[in-house]
Scaffold this active site. Structure first.
Site, PDB file in Angstrom:
ATOM      1  N   ARG A  88       0.832  -1.206   0.000  1.00 24.74           N
ATOM      2  CA  ARG A  88       0.000   0.000   0.000  1.00 24.74           C
ATOM      3  C   ARG A  88       0.857   1.241   0.000  1.00 24.74           C
ATOM      4  NH1 ARG A  88      -4.750  -2.752   2.446  1.00 24.74           N
ATOM      5  NH2 ARG A  88      -6.171  -1.020   2.564  1.00 24.74           N
ATOM      6  N   ARG A 127     -21.588  -2.697   2.047  1.00 24.97           N
ATOM      7  CA  ARG A 127     -20.969  -4.032   2.040  1.00 24.97           C
ATOM      8  C   ARG A 127     -21.407  -4.862   3.249  1.00 24.97           C
ATOM      9  NH1 ARG A 127     -14.644  -4.596   1.530  1.00 24.97           N
ATOM     10  NH2 ARG A 127     -14.672  -3.026   3.185  1.00 24.97           N
ATOM     11  N   ARG A 171     -10.014   6.422   4.798  1.00 21.97           N
ATOM     12  CA  ARG A 171      -9.270   5.379   4.072  1.00 21.97           C
ATOM     13  C   ARG A 171      -8.933   5.837   2.655  1.00 21.97           C
ATOM     14  NH1 ARG A 171     -13.465   0.817   5.045  1.00 21.97           N
ATOM     15  NH2 ARG A 171     -12.292  -0.384   3.512  1.00 21.97           N
TER      16      ARG A 171
HETATM   17  P1  AP5 Z   1      -8.505  -4.050   3.608  1.00 24.02           P
HETATM   18  O1  AP5 Z   1      -9.373  -5.089   4.158  1.00 24.02           O
HETATM   19  O2  AP5 Z   1      -7.427  -4.430   2.660  1.00 24.02           O
HETATM   20  O3  AP5 Z   1      -9.445  -2.921   3.032  1.00 24.02           O
HETATM   21  P2  AP5 Z   1      -9.346  -1.951   1.752  1.00 24.02           P
HETATM   22  O4  AP5 Z   1      -8.074  -1.916   1.017  1.00 24.02           O
HETATM   23  O5  AP5 Z   1      -9.822  -0.671   2.303  1.00 24.02           O
HETATM   24  O6  AP5 Z   1     -10.227  -2.636   0.768  1.00 24.02           O
HETATM   25  P3  AP5 Z   1     -11.642  -3.188   1.022  1.00 24.02           P
HETATM   26  O7  AP5 Z   1     -11.567  -4.569   1.591  1.00 24.02           O
HETATM   27  O8  AP5 Z   1     -12.453  -2.200   1.799  1.00 24.02           O
HETATM   28  O9  AP5 Z   1     -12.226  -3.155  -0.438  1.00 24.02           O
HETATM   29  P4  AP5 Z   1     -12.018  -4.117  -1.663  1.00 24.02           P
HETATM   30  O10 AP5 Z   1     -11.291  -3.378  -2.727  1.00 24.02           O
HETATM   31  O11 AP5 Z   1     -11.473  -5.435  -1.230  1.00 24.02           O
HETATM   32  O12 AP5 Z   1     -13.527  -4.242  -2.132  1.00 24.02           O
HETATM   33  P5  AP5 Z   1     -14.555  -5.458  -2.005  1.00 24.02           P
HETATM   34  O13 AP5 Z   1     -14.215  -6.511  -2.979  1.00 24.02           O
HETATM   35  O14 AP5 Z   1     -14.752  -5.862  -0.585  1.00 24.02           O
HETATM   36  O15 AP5 Z   1      -7.789  -3.256   4.790  1.00 24.02           O
HETATM   37  C1  AP5 Z   1      -8.516  -2.808   5.919  1.00 24.02           C
HETATM   38  C2  AP5 Z   1      -7.574  -2.099   6.876  1.00 24.02           C
HETATM   39  O16 AP5 Z   1      -6.513  -2.993   7.292  1.00 24.02           O
HETATM   40  C3  AP5 Z   1      -6.818  -0.882   6.312  1.00 24.02           C
HETATM   41  O17 AP5 Z   1      -7.596   0.297   6.386  1.00 24.02           O
HETATM   42  C4  AP5 Z   1      -5.577  -0.851   7.209  1.00 24.02           C
HETATM   43  O18 AP5 Z   1      -5.875  -0.289   8.466  1.00 24.02           O
HETATM   44  C5  AP5 Z   1      -5.268  -2.322   7.414  1.00 24.02           C
HETATM   45  N1  AP5 Z   1      -4.346  -2.854   6.393  1.00 24.02           N
HETATM   46  C6  AP5 Z   1      -4.613  -3.796   5.442  1.00 24.02           C
HETATM   47  N2  AP5 Z   1      -3.540  -4.014   4.678  1.00 24.02           N
HETATM   48  C7  AP5 Z   1      -2.558  -3.201   5.160  1.00 24.02           C
HETATM   49  C8  AP5 Z   1      -1.215  -2.935   4.777  1.00 24.02           C
HETATM   50  N3  AP5 Z   1      -0.669  -3.535   3.716  1.00 24.02           N
HETATM   51  N4  AP5 Z   1      -0.507  -2.009   5.480  1.00 24.02           N
HETATM   52  C9  AP5 Z   1      -1.044  -1.379   6.525  1.00 24.02           C
HETATM   53  N5  AP5 Z   1      -2.322  -1.556   6.940  1.00 24.02           N
HETATM   54  C10 AP5 Z   1      -3.065  -2.455   6.257  1.00 24.02           C
HETATM   55  O19 AP5 Z   1     -15.877  -4.735  -2.539  1.00 24.02           O
HETATM   56  C11 AP5 Z   1     -16.500  -3.709  -1.767  1.00 24.02           C
HETATM   57  C12 AP5 Z   1     -18.039  -3.841  -1.890  1.00 24.02           C
HETATM   58  O20 AP5 Z   1     -18.423  -3.577  -3.230  1.00 24.02           O
HETATM   59  C13 AP5 Z   1     -18.600  -5.232  -1.561  1.00 24.02           C
HETATM   60  O21 AP5 Z   1     -19.834  -5.057  -0.901  1.00 24.02           O
HETATM   61  C14 AP5 Z   1     -18.801  -5.883  -2.915  1.00 24.02           C
HETATM   62  O22 AP5 Z   1     -19.890  -6.811  -2.870  1.00 24.02           O
HETATM   63  C15 AP5 Z   1     -19.119  -4.694  -3.801  1.00 24.02           C
HETATM   64  N6  AP5 Z   1     -18.582  -4.831  -5.158  1.00 24.02           N
HETATM   65  C16 AP5 Z   1     -17.346  -5.297  -5.509  1.00 24.02           C
HETATM   66  N7  AP5 Z   1     -17.199  -5.278  -6.834  1.00 24.02           N
HETATM   67  C17 AP5 Z   1     -18.358  -4.760  -7.343  1.00 24.02           C
HETATM   68  C18 AP5 Z   1     -18.812  -4.486  -8.672  1.00 24.02           C
HETATM   69  N8  AP5 Z   1     -18.028  -4.696  -9.758  1.00 24.02           N
HETATM   70  N9  AP5 Z   1     -20.047  -3.930  -8.813  1.00 24.02           N
HETATM   71  C19 AP5 Z   1     -20.834  -3.700  -7.753  1.00 24.02           C
HETATM   72  N10 AP5 Z   1     -20.467  -3.961  -6.469  1.00 24.02           N
HETATM   73  C20 AP5 Z   1     -19.244  -4.485  -6.265  1.00 24.02           C
END
Ligand code: AP5
Length: 215
Positions: A88, A127, A171
């Protein structure tokens, strides 16, 4: 095949990683999932990480690097993997390079899933996640067949504590502060491909599969 999925929170990294892992028989490594498992289990790492996660901040590099190194010791890594949520920041990309160098392996493809803040906020505030198998749903975009219950395993769905609008905006801000240097790093390596994360999850999956199969 070894793939990194980059993109803002809510771009669909988790959703796509799970589908792609099943499709291409790869392991899925999500630093967010590993951190949440630690929070749930009440480990020292989980206790330390929780405060950062609830505020939408990055967990300190040293903690995440140690966790990732441990994950890379597991055998399923050998069949190839999709890395979701790491790196990240540029410092993390360099740590990853060191881990991979030790293992004498490299990354084949970096996919950058791009979308707008409006889409991110709509996706994340709606979500729902399965408490047992971790499958992602969305209240309106991808609702479960039965309200509050996972289609795949029947367990209860819950909303992540960092999926409220205030934390989602934080975020996004944290992401934007770090992403430019990361993109440049992978662009310079010639491995970065930018894709639109808009459209249905199936459509986005096909875009990624097409790229991966061209490698
Ligand atoms: P993390 O869990 O990695 O969260 P993020 O990067 O904020 O990503 P998300 O999981 O929120 O989103 P995503 O892109 O995976 O989307 P999703 O597929 O779920 O990290 C959380 C926390 O952990 C960070 O804030 C940090 O504190 C810590 N952390 C993690 N890694 C770290 C690192 N390397 N260094 C430091 N800290 C770290 O989809 C989202 C929603 O949209 C779902 O409901 C889904 O059903 C829907 N959706 C998905 N695709 C579509 C589509 N094409 N059309 C319609 N709806 C859709």
């Amino acid at each position: 095949m070894r793939i990194i999925l980059l993109g803002p929170p809510g771009a669909g990294k988790g959703t796509q990683s799970k589908n792609l892992a099943a499709r291409l028989d790869l392991s899925h490594i999500s630093t967010g999932d590993i951190l949440r498992q630690n929070v749930k289990a009440g480990t020292e790492l989980g206790k330390e990480a929780k405060g950062y996660m609830d505020k939408g901040l990055l967990v300190p590099d040293a903690l995440v690097a140690k966790m990732l190194k441990d994950r890379f010791e597991q055998l399923d890594i050998k069949k190839g993997f999709i890395l979701d949520g790491y790196p990240r920041a540029l410092t993390q990309a360099k740590t990853l390079d060191e881990i991979l160098k030790d293992k004498k392996i490299g990354i084949d493809l970096v996919v950058y899933l791009d979308t707008t803040d409006k889409v991110i906020i709509q996706r994340l505030t709606g979500r729902l996640v399965c408490s047992a198998c971790g499958l992602n749903y969305h209240k309106t975009n991808m609702p479960p067949k039965k309200e509050g219950v996972c289609d795949a395993c029947g367990a209860k769905l819950f909303q992540r504590t960092d999926d409220n609008e205030e934390t989602v905006r934080k975020r996004i801000e944290v992401y934007k502060n770090e992403v430019a240097s990361l993109i440049k790093y992978y662009q310079d390596s010639g491995k970065l491909h930018k894709l639109s994360a808009d459209g249905s999850a199936d459509l986005v999956l096909e875009r990624i599969v097409e790229l991966a199969q061209g490698k």
